[in-house]
Design a protein around this motif. Structure first.
Motif, PDB file in Angstrom:
ATOM      1  N   GLN A 109      -2.703  -1.130 -21.339  1.00  0.00           N
ATOM      2  CA  GLN A 109      -3.290  -2.350 -20.802  1.00  0.00           C
ATOM      3  C   GLN A 109      -4.618  -2.123 -20.095  1.00  0.00           C
ATOM      4  O   GLN A 109      -5.307  -3.085 -19.751  1.00  0.00           O
ATOM      5  N   SER A 110      -4.983  -0.870 -19.854  1.00  0.00           N
ATOM      6  CA  SER A 110      -6.228  -0.595 -19.137  1.00  0.00           C
ATOM      7  C   SER A 110      -7.248   0.172 -19.969  1.00  0.00           C
ATOM      8  O   SER A 110      -8.424   0.228 -19.591  1.00  0.00           O
ATOM      9  N   GLU A 111      -6.808   0.833 -21.043  1.00  0.00           N
ATOM     10  CA  GLU A 111      -7.645   1.700 -21.875  1.00  0.00           C
ATOM     11  C   GLU A 111      -8.153   2.915 -21.109  1.00  0.00           C
ATOM     12  O   GLU A 111      -9.138   3.545 -21.506  1.00  0.00           O
ATOM     13  N   ASP A 112      -7.490   3.253 -20.026  1.00  0.00           N
ATOM     14  CA  ASP A 112      -7.842   4.440 -19.238  1.00  0.00           C
ATOM     15  C   ASP A 112      -7.067   5.627 -19.814  1.00  0.00           C
ATOM     16  O   ASP A 112      -6.093   6.113 -19.227  1.00  0.00           O
ATOM     17  N   ALA A 113      -7.528   6.143 -20.949  1.00  0.00           N
ATOM     18  CA  ALA A 113      -6.770   7.154 -21.678  1.00  0.00           C
ATOM     19  C   ALA A 113      -6.732   8.500 -20.967  1.00  0.00           C
ATOM     20  O   ALA A 113      -5.841   9.305 -21.220  1.00  0.00           O
ATOM     21  N   GLY A 114      -7.670   8.770 -20.088  1.00  0.00           N
ATOM     22  CA  GLY A 114      -7.717  10.075 -19.435  1.00  0.00           C
ATOM     23  C   GLY A 114      -7.026  10.134 -18.093  1.00  0.00           C
ATOM     24  O   GLY A 114      -7.221  11.101 -17.338  1.00  0.00           O
ATOM     25  N   VAL A 115      -6.203   9.155 -17.768  1.00  0.00           N
ATOM     26  CA  VAL A 115      -5.626   9.101 -16.436  1.00  0.00           C
ATOM     27  C   VAL A 115      -4.687  10.271 -16.164  1.00  0.00           C
ATOM     28  O   VAL A 115      -4.569  10.738 -15.022  1.00  0.00           O
ATOM     29  N   GLU A 116      -4.002  10.787 -17.186  1.00  0.00           N
ATOM     30  CA  GLU A 116      -3.059  11.883 -16.962  1.00  0.00           C
ATOM     31  C   GLU A 116      -3.764  13.137 -16.466  1.00  0.00           C
ATOM     32  O   GLU A 116      -3.198  13.904 -15.702  1.00  0.00           O
ATOM     33  N   GLN A 117      -5.023  13.353 -16.894  1.00  0.00           N
ATOM     34  CA  GLN A 117      -5.759  14.521 -16.437  1.00  0.00           C
ATOM     35  C   GLN A 117      -6.139  14.416 -14.962  1.00  0.00           C
ATOM     36  O   GLN A 117      -6.356  15.415 -14.296  1.00  0.00           O
ATOM     37  N   ARG A 118      -6.196  13.188 -14.438  1.00  0.00           N
ATOM     38  CA  ARG A 118      -6.568  12.974 -13.035  1.00  0.00           C
ATOM     39  C   ARG A 118      -5.348  12.775 -12.150  1.00  0.00           C
ATOM     40  O   ARG A 118      -5.475  12.734 -10.922  1.00  0.00           O
ATOM     41  N   LEU A 119      -4.183  12.614 -12.748  1.00  0.00           N
ATOM     42  CA  LEU A 119      -3.018  12.140 -12.008  1.00  0.00           C
ATOM     43  C   LEU A 119      -2.508  13.146 -10.990  1.00  0.00           C
ATOM     44  O   LEU A 119      -2.155  12.766  -9.862  1.00  0.00           O
ATOM     45  N   PHE A 120      -2.457  14.441 -11.354  1.00  0.00           N
ATOM     46  CA  PHE A 120      -1.816  15.388 -10.453  1.00  0.00           C
ATOM     47  C   PHE A 120      -2.541  15.485  -9.111  1.00  0.00           C
ATOM     48  O   PHE A 120      -1.895  15.542  -8.057  1.00  0.00           O
ATOM     49  N   MET A 121      -3.865  15.494  -9.112  1.00  0.00           N
ATOM     50  CA  MET A 121      -4.592  15.570  -7.854  1.00  0.00           C
ATOM     51  C   MET A 121      -4.292  14.358  -6.981  1.00  0.00           C
ATOM     52  O   MET A 121      -4.213  14.465  -5.750  1.00  0.00           O
ATOM     53  N   HIS A 122      -4.083  13.210  -7.588  1.00  0.00           N
ATOM     54  CA  HIS A 122      -3.751  12.015  -6.808  1.00  0.00           C
ATOM     55  C   HIS A 122      -2.287  12.013  -6.382  1.00  0.00           C
ATOM     56  O   HIS A 122      -1.934  11.383  -5.383  1.00  0.00           O
TER      57      HIS A 122
END
Length: 987
Positions: A604-617
């Motif tokens: 629903q967001s087209e944010d395909a790279g979110v998994e690469q940023r997720l752990f730091m968050h």
């Protein structure tokens, strides 16, 4: 009193699914998309101000004119604050006691001279701009204090003068700076009317108009208060009124000190002005700065509004010294008068085609308000809010009952984000009615008293999936509708208001070492954090907890959606990955559920790279939760149930960080070719061997990952033997591909190969453990780790220490994210409990962070022996590795034993035949692994395979885990010679 379920259904069904907003409000607020970002640059704020001044010529003579005037005031003072900060420049960072000494003054003087050499031309340019701007702003504010805001005509001429002044450019390096968020107008429910009311109180108490006045504003709030008070006092007839703003935490600059001394010598009275204080310390510091500059005690006054949560801040000070304004007399409190609200709601509901509107002071509304008050913490950040029962009648005679929440969301443009977010997130948030005078009016949907309507049962799989999907869709909707463009985060460095990244920087820097090294390495880590991508900067929610959701006709609705993410004391993170991470934390999602959340969000967001940023968050979400929980634990006195609530929040965050970091590290660990039980069986302790509390919670390092990979590559069966809970052992076995383990000091066995468990303690010991738990829960200030089922982990919390030396000692603690740290219970208390309760089957011992109570008839040795017999055979070879006295029984039961250099019982271990290697902690574990796979010191093709895998290349967190294995001297050397290290000494 709870409303009946039948009536609740009627109220919910009456709520319109689509919002019906006033066209005038929609048209007005839609022009302020830029206000989603409360941190514009000076250049952006200048452009916004120019646009507001232009609106003065065309805005209708109604509430919209007042809003534009408010915005001109707020943006003008924001520029003034930025210029004053620029002229003050950086200063040396040092403890306040040291800064007050002659040595501290000399050091700061030298720093200011060195940092002020290059930009002298720019400083002179900024100083000239400020003087012209203050004069023009005086004329504008003179009309503001008169109170006729709905007529823009008187402002046209003075506004034109301000517009001409904006044509004079500010220095280029100043234009890229971000303006500060004024806490009183964003978070504390204050308005400029309250500042004028403070001035009126002062004028009544001190009517001598011939007395020379210096309005001394404490920045940031003082930059808004001081010009307004200066204009007001001039209109009141005070003959000599000057103003100056200072930053107390930085101390006085050279020019500021000279101006203060000049006014003191001329007999001025100093009025210290600031927003509603948290502790009062900043105002006292400002008074002391003026006193040391030469102001006599009878020439000092403090003008500060009194927050309802901090009414006694100035109790010890003289009444003649402080002029205050009680919260009940603030402007927004008066706006919530029932008669005024009834008129406002009549305007909103008439637009929805209702003929008659009436507010009723019902018992239900009273109960709702009482519970609303109880649920809020009552601290300085609590928003002003009130619920009203509204009786409506249509032209056809149909009657309805609605409940409306009136909530303070900011003043002027600092509150418009609430309207925009509420409108754009329609269907995900309760319906809003409108925004006027900084008060957001929205539907209040009473919740059913039935538990299934208040919380989704954990065993309701369908409902849980619906909650996950709803959360993902909500975060995606924020990305689509509340994007910030380039975002407020500066890529030049972490700003002082970016609290989330500052916390992340502070905690993660511990990987380089403690006390000094971590501080020196913070600039290096700051650069690396700034390099992390954020392709979809968004006004995040910042608070995704379960209790933030209610049920409504469209499904789950998010409350408090508008003000957690950004503000002076908020996270100020703009990556939607944070909201996803906090959802995973608060809902305790399994790996499969987490995948569902991310998949739905990406769709629903087209944010395909979110998994690469997720752990730091995830790390940030856990750190923020732990820090917040400790602030509340050591904040104002709380009842016992609230203390336990914050304790559970802290422990949930601790567990979240531990488990998810293990999963992340385990993804880089080579799995065994086939998970099976084989001889020799390697039994590893966790704390001190595989894990260290590097960041305030247990995690491994790069050497630990490599050690497990090496053992897996050479076909060893690896099991855990630890004091940790059974749940953690299961999580670690899954994360690191381990065969199983012994948990809770030998009380529990887990076979990950066969997915089976075995409890070793007898029923009598279990009964005594339960009895002890029940008594410990009755002791005030005692907390339990509820993850442990077959042992008891009890502790209390120590507050943060005072003084420089104590602060250094605190920084060396291994368990600390916020201000406090857990500690074991007193020995005398434990002896008394054990004896008085007759707990003869239990024993206890203290660790560095808690008191552990276990069954007497089990230990790590019995656990290892039973595990060996259970999964292999009695004569199977076992190898034990540990680092503490609790591991000695495991050494005695094993065929061979080894330990890292940090073992705390060297003599006893050697007497049991334990081999102690040269390196400590995870490097010691890696050395142990090498000695097991190749006792002769050689290598083979499997050794290369055992190197830690790096899917996707190196990451920042892996770099930190590698730094944790480096020597402290090496990291210290790197920190000392980093070109940016000087930044830690200035602010």
């Amino acid at each position: 009193m709870l409303v009946s379920t039948k009536r609740l259904r009627q109220v919910r069904d009456a709520v319109p699914p689509q919002q019906c907003l006033l066209p005038t409000e929609c048209e007005f607020y839609q022009a302020y998309n830029w206000c989603l970002n409360p941190f514009p640059t000076v250049l952006e704020a200048t452009d916004h101000l120019r646009g507001e001044i232009d609106k003065l010529k065309a805005v209708p003579h109604d509430w919209r004119a007042g809003e534009v005037v408010n915005n001109v005031f707020l943006l003008s003072c924001a520029l003034l604050n930025a210029v004053d900060e620029y002229l003050r420049g950086p200063t040396l960072r040092m403890p306040r006691p040291l800064a007050a000494t002659r040595l501290g003054h000399s050091a700061r003087w030298a720093t200011e001279r060195l940092t002020g050499i290059l930009p002298q031309r720019h400083r002179a340019q900024a100083r000239r701009w400020r003087e012209r701007w203050r004069a023009g702003l005086d004329d504008f504010l003179t009309i503001v204090v008169a109170g006729q805001l709905s007529d823009p005509t008187p402002f046209a001429e003075t506004g034109s003068k301000l517009a001409k002044l904006l044509l004079s450019p500010l220095p280029p390096d100043l234009q890229t700076e971000h303006v500060g968020v004024p806490t009183p107008f964003r978070r504390l429910d204050l308005t400029h009317f309250d500042v004028v009311a403070l001035g009126q109180r002062f004028a009544q108490r001190f009517p001598n108009r011939s007395e020379a006045i210096l309005v001394l504003g404490l920045r940031t709030s003082g930059s808004y208060f001081a010009p307004l008070l200066r204009a007001f006092l001039k209109t009141e007839g005070y003959q000599t009124v000057s103003s100056l703003t200072v930053q107390p935490n930085k101390g006085l600059g050279r020019w500021e000190r000279q101006e203060l001394r000049r006014c003191a010598q001329r007999g001025f009275t100093a009025l210290i002005v600031d927003d509603a204080p948290h502790t009062g310390g900043t105002v006292v510091l400002g008074l002391d700065m003026a006193r040391r500059a030469g102001f006599a005690p009878d020439k000092l006054r403090a003008l500060v509004p009194a927050h309802p949560a901090r009414r006694d801040c100035f109790g010890p000070l003289s009444e003649n010294l402080v002029v205050s304004l009680e919260a009940e007399q603030w402007h927004k409190h008066r706006l919530l008068d029932q008669r005024l609200v009834e008129g406002r709601l009549a305007e909103y509901f008439q637009h929805q085609n209702f003929a008659n509107i009436g507010l009723v002071a019902s018992k239900s509304a009273g109960e709702f308000n009482a519970r609303l008050q109880d649920s809020s913490r009552g601290d300085r950040g609590t928003r002003l809010k009130r619920i009203y029962e509204v009786h409506l009648k249509t032209p056809q005679g149909q009657e309805e009952t609605r409940y409306v929440l009136a909530k303070s969301v900011g003043w002027g443009w600092l509150g418009y984000h609430a309207f925009l977010a509420g409108q754009r997130l329609s269907g995900f948030v309760p319906p809003i009615l409108g925004l006027r005078d900084g008060i957001l009016y929205m539907e209040w949907l009473p919740q059913s008293p039935l538990p299934q309507d208040m919380h989704i049962a954990e065993d309701d799989h369908t409902a849980r999936e619906a909650r996950i999907d709803r959360s993902a869709s909500y975060v995606a909707a924020r990305v689509r509708h509340l994007g910030l463009g380039t975002g407020p985060a500066s890529r030049k460095g972490l700003r002082r208001d970016e609290n989330g990244f500052r916390l992340l920087q502070k905690v993660l820097s511990r990987a380089y070492g403690r006390i000094v090294t971590d501080t020196l390495m913070q600039p290096r880590l700051e650069r690396r954090l700034c390099e992390q991508p954020c392709p979809f900067p968004t006004l995040i929610d910042g608070k995704m907890g379960r209790d933030e959701w209610i049920t409504g006709s469209p499904g789950l609705l998010k409350t408090d959606y508008e003000h957690h993410g950004m503000g002076k004391s908020e996270l100020n993170v703009v990556d939607p990955a944070y909201d996803l991470a906090e959802t995973i934390l608060t809902l305790a999602l399994s790996p499969d559920e987490e995948s569902r959340l991310i998949r739905r969000y990406v769709e629903q967001s087209e944010d395909a790279g979110v998994e690469q940023r997720l752990f730091m968050h995830k790390l940030l979400a856990g750190f923020w939760a732990m820090n917040t929980a400790q602030e509340h634990l050591f904040g104002k006195p709380l009842v016992a149930d609230r203390q336990q609530e914050f304790h559970h929040q802290l422990m949930s965050a601790w567990n979240f960080l531990t488990v998810h970091t293990a999963r992340y590290c385990g993804s880089f660990c080579r799995p065994p070719q086939a998970l099976d039980w084989r001889s020799p069986l390697v039994a590893l302790d966790l704390d001190g061997l595989l894990d260290r509390r590097l960041f305030g919670f247990p995690c491994t390092s790069a050497a630990g990952i490599e050690a497990l990979s090496l053992l897996n590559a050479h076909g060893f069966s690896v099991a855990l033997n630890t004091a940790r809970s059974a749940a953690e052992v299961k999580d670690y076995c899954h994360a690191y591909h381990l065969a199983g383990g012994v948990a809770e000091h030998g009380s529990y066995l887990w076979d990950a190969v066969g997915q089976r468990e075995r409890i070793l303690i007898n029923p009598e010991a279990m009964v005594q453990l339960d009895e002890l738990r029940s008594h410990l829960r009755l002791l005030p200030g005692v907390f339990l780790d509820d993850r442990h089922q077959y042992s008891v982990r009890a502790f209390t919390y120590h507050d943060k220490p005072r003084g420089l030396l104590s602060s250094l000692l605190k920084s060396a603690r291994s368990f600390s994210i916020g201000g406090g740290a857990p500690a074991p219970l007193p020995t005398l208390v434990m002896h008394h409990l054990m004896k008085s309760l007759g707990l003869d089957r239990l024993s206890f011992h203290h660790t560095t962070i808690d008191t552990t109570i276990v069954a007497k008839d089990v230990d790590k040795g019995t656990g290892l022996s039973v595990l060996r017999d259970w999964v292999l055979r009695p004569d199977a070879e076992t190898i034990a590795a540990g680092d503490s006295e609790g591991d000695l029984p495991m050494f005695r039961a094993a065929t061979h034993s080894l330990a890292p250099a940090n073992i705390d019982c060297v003599r006893e271990a050697r007497l049991l035949g334990c081999q102690i290697v040269r390196h400590p902690y995870q490097r010691g574990l890696l050395e142990i692994a090498h000695s097991l796979v190749h006792p002769d010191g050689g290598s083979c093709e499997h050794c290369a395979e055992g190197k830690a895998l790096r899917p996707g290349g190196p990451t920042l967190f892996l770099e930190l885990l590698q730094a944790a294995d480096e020597s402290r001297a090496r990291n210290l050397f790197r920190g000392l010679f980093d070109p940016a290290v000087f930044k830690i000494f200035v602010r």
